[in-house]
Design an enzyme around this catalytic site. Structure first.
Site, PDB file in Angstrom:
ATOM      1  N   GLY A  44       0.772  -1.240   0.000  1.00  0.00           N
ATOM      2  CA  GLY A  44       0.000   0.000   0.000  1.00  0.00           C
ATOM      3  C   GLY A  44       0.801   1.287   0.000  1.00  0.00           C
ATOM      4  O   GLY A  44       0.324   2.324  -0.456  1.00  0.00           O
ATOM      5  N   ASP A 103      -5.103   2.039  10.754  1.00  0.00           N
ATOM      6  CA  ASP A 103      -6.517   1.748  10.983  1.00  0.00           C
ATOM      7  C   ASP A 103      -6.682   1.257  12.425  1.00  0.00           C
ATOM      8  O   ASP A 103      -6.633   2.052  13.354  1.00  0.00           O
ATOM      9  CB  ASP A 103      -6.928   0.703   9.929  1.00  0.00           C
ATOM     10  CG  ASP A 103      -8.416   0.429   9.880  1.00  0.00           C
ATOM     11  OD1 ASP A 103      -9.195   1.363  10.037  1.00  0.00           O
ATOM     12  OD2 ASP A 103      -8.791  -0.745   9.666  1.00  0.00           O
ATOM     13  N   LYS A 131      -6.974   6.815  10.601  1.00  0.00           N
ATOM     14  CA  LYS A 131      -8.401   6.753  10.949  1.00  0.00           C
ATOM     15  C   LYS A 131      -8.485   6.556  12.464  1.00  0.00           C
ATOM     16  O   LYS A 131      -8.635   5.423  12.944  1.00  0.00           O
ATOM     17  CB  LYS A 131      -9.076   5.574  10.235  1.00  0.00           C
ATOM     18  CG  LYS A 131      -9.181   5.767   8.727  1.00  0.00           C
ATOM     19  CD  LYS A 131     -10.206   4.832   8.109  1.00  0.00           C
ATOM     20  CE  LYS A 131      -9.589   3.561   7.624  1.00  0.00           C
ATOM     21  NZ  LYS A 131     -10.495   2.722   6.819  1.00  0.00           N
ATOM     22  N   VAL A 153     -11.258   3.774   2.094  1.00  0.00           N
ATOM     23  CA  VAL A 153     -10.689   4.580   1.017  1.00  0.00           C
ATOM     24  C   VAL A 153      -9.776   3.743   0.122  1.00  0.00           C
ATOM     25  O   VAL A 153      -9.196   2.748   0.565  1.00  0.00           O
ATOM     26  CB  VAL A 153      -9.895   5.783   1.576  1.00  0.00           C
ATOM     27  CG1 VAL A 153     -10.813   6.737   2.321  1.00  0.00           C
ATOM     28  CG2 VAL A 153      -8.765   5.327   2.489  1.00  0.00           C
ATOM     29  N   ASP A 159      -5.816  -0.238  -1.735  1.00  0.00           N
ATOM     30  CA  ASP A 159      -6.627  -1.135  -2.549  1.00  0.00           C
ATOM     31  C   ASP A 159      -7.897  -1.578  -1.854  1.00  0.00           C
ATOM     32  O   ASP A 159      -8.046  -1.486  -0.639  1.00  0.00           O
ATOM     33  CB  ASP A 159      -5.828  -2.402  -2.862  1.00  0.00           C
ATOM     34  CG  ASP A 159      -5.686  -3.308  -1.623  1.00  0.00           C
ATOM     35  OD1 ASP A 159      -5.247  -2.816  -0.576  1.00  0.00           O
ATOM     36  OD2 ASP A 159      -6.053  -4.496  -1.711  1.00  0.00           O
TER      37      ASP A 159
HETATM   38  P1  IMP Z   1      -4.400  -2.125  10.866  1.00  0.00           P
HETATM   39  O1  IMP Z   1      -4.000  -0.746  11.328  1.00  0.00           O
HETATM   40  O2  IMP Z   1      -3.541  -3.221  11.422  1.00  0.00           O
HETATM   41  O3  IMP Z   1      -5.864  -2.372  11.088  1.00  0.00           O
HETATM   42  O4  IMP Z   1      -4.215  -2.294   9.329  1.00  0.00           O
HETATM   43  C1  IMP Z   1      -3.878  -1.288   8.513  1.00  0.00           C
HETATM   44  C2  IMP Z   1      -3.837  -1.841   7.103  1.00  0.00           C
HETATM   45  O5  IMP Z   1      -5.150  -2.171   6.669  1.00  0.00           O
HETATM   46  C3  IMP Z   1      -3.333  -0.782   6.157  1.00  0.00           C
HETATM   47  O6  IMP Z   1      -1.966  -0.892   5.955  1.00  0.00           O
HETATM   48  C4  IMP Z   1      -4.109  -1.071   4.899  1.00  0.00           C
HETATM   49  O7  IMP Z   1      -3.425  -2.014   4.130  1.00  0.00           O
HETATM   50  C5  IMP Z   1      -5.396  -1.693   5.374  1.00  0.00           C
HETATM   51  N1  IMP Z   1      -6.487  -0.689   5.407  1.00  0.00           N
HETATM   52  C6  IMP Z   1      -7.069  -0.158   6.489  1.00  0.00           C
HETATM   53  N2  IMP Z   1      -8.027   0.715   6.162  1.00  0.00           N
HETATM   54  C7  IMP Z   1      -8.041   0.760   4.810  1.00  0.00           C
HETATM   55  C8  IMP Z   1      -8.803   1.512   3.848  1.00  0.00           C
HETATM   56  O8  IMP Z   1      -9.667   2.349   4.149  1.00  0.00           O
HETATM   57  N3  IMP Z   1      -8.495   1.268   2.546  1.00  0.00           N
HETATM   58  C9  IMP Z   1      -7.553   0.388   2.151  1.00  0.00           C
HETATM   59  N4  IMP Z   1      -6.806  -0.320   3.007  1.00  0.00           N
HETATM   60  C10 IMP Z   1      -7.053  -0.144   4.331  1.00  0.00           C
HETATM   61 MG    MG Z   2      -1.062  -2.005   4.192  1.00  0.00          MG
END
Ligand code: IMP
Ligand code: MG
Length: 179
Positions: A44, A103, A131, A153, A159
């Site tokens: 990403g 996230d 977020k 998003v 993606d």
């Molecule tokens: P987390 O913080 O461990 O939940 O994961 C974050 C990862 O989830 C990011 O690096 C993204 O790859 C994916 N992700 C989280 N939210 C989104 C979004 O809104 N769009 C696309 N990928 C997302």
């Molecule tokens: Mg990622």
């Protein structure tokens, strides 16, 4: 063609470019005496990373890694699944991690301690989007592009099911696409 799958364009490529240049300027200032090893988290971060590093006026090194968390439903092991590891030892290096979006924080809250255990001289985090409403585990961000509300998003590297990464802007995906 792809734009019809968006409910909204959150940031245009011009808006992104302006913010990325500001971040790069700040990074160039902060690391003036300690050029960093910039680590992109695949996949990403690649679009953000490629724009960011071209605005950093320092002799940086570049490396990549890919990781996924097991998620909050499975195990309490605290392990992170490193799918692709760095190609070098980071002991004594000034590491700047670059990620697309923060996230829940599950992945980074596990990856960062894992990297710190390798004894870098410093470890900082640069994220394009945050977020905060979604956070489950605390993660400290040193350089942030934009803080956004809780919506899914895509574009500018991000993606849905491996699609939309090549959009030049950041858009909110129509819920009908993923529901
Ligand atoms: P987390 O913080 O461990 O939940 O994961 C974050 C990862 O989830 C990011 O690096 C993204 O790859 C994916 N992700 C989280 N939210 C989104 C979004 O809104 N769009 C696309 N990928 C997302
Ligand atoms: Mg990622």
């Amino acid at each position: 063609m792809l734009e019809q799958d968006m409910t909204q364009i959150l940031y245009t490529s011009d808006q992104i470019a302006t913010r990325v240049a500001e971040l790069a300027e700040q990074i160039s200032r902060d690391y003036a005496d300690t050029p960093p090893l910039v680590v992109g988290i695949l996949r990403g971060s690649i679009v953000f990373l490629s724009d960011l590093i071209r605005e950093i006026d320092l002799p940086i090194d570049l490396d990549f890694m890919s990781a996924s968390s097991y998620g909050s439903t499975t195990s309490s092991s605290g392990a992170v699944n490193i799918k692709l590891d760095l190609s070098q030892d980071i002991r004594g290096r000034h590491v700047l991690l670059v990620e697309d979006i923060l996230d829940s924080g599950n992945t980074l809250s596990k990856l960062i301690p894992e990297l710190k255990a390798r004894e870098p001289a410093s470890l900082k985090l640069c994220v394009l989007l945050d977020k905060p409403d979604r956070r489950v585990r605390p993660v400290t961000v040193d350089y942030l592009g934009f803080s956004i509300p809780d919506s899914f998003v895509v574009g500018y590297g991000m993606d849905f099911a491996q699609r939309y990464r090549n959009l030049p802007y950041i858009g909110v995906l129509k819920p009908a696409i993923y529901e």
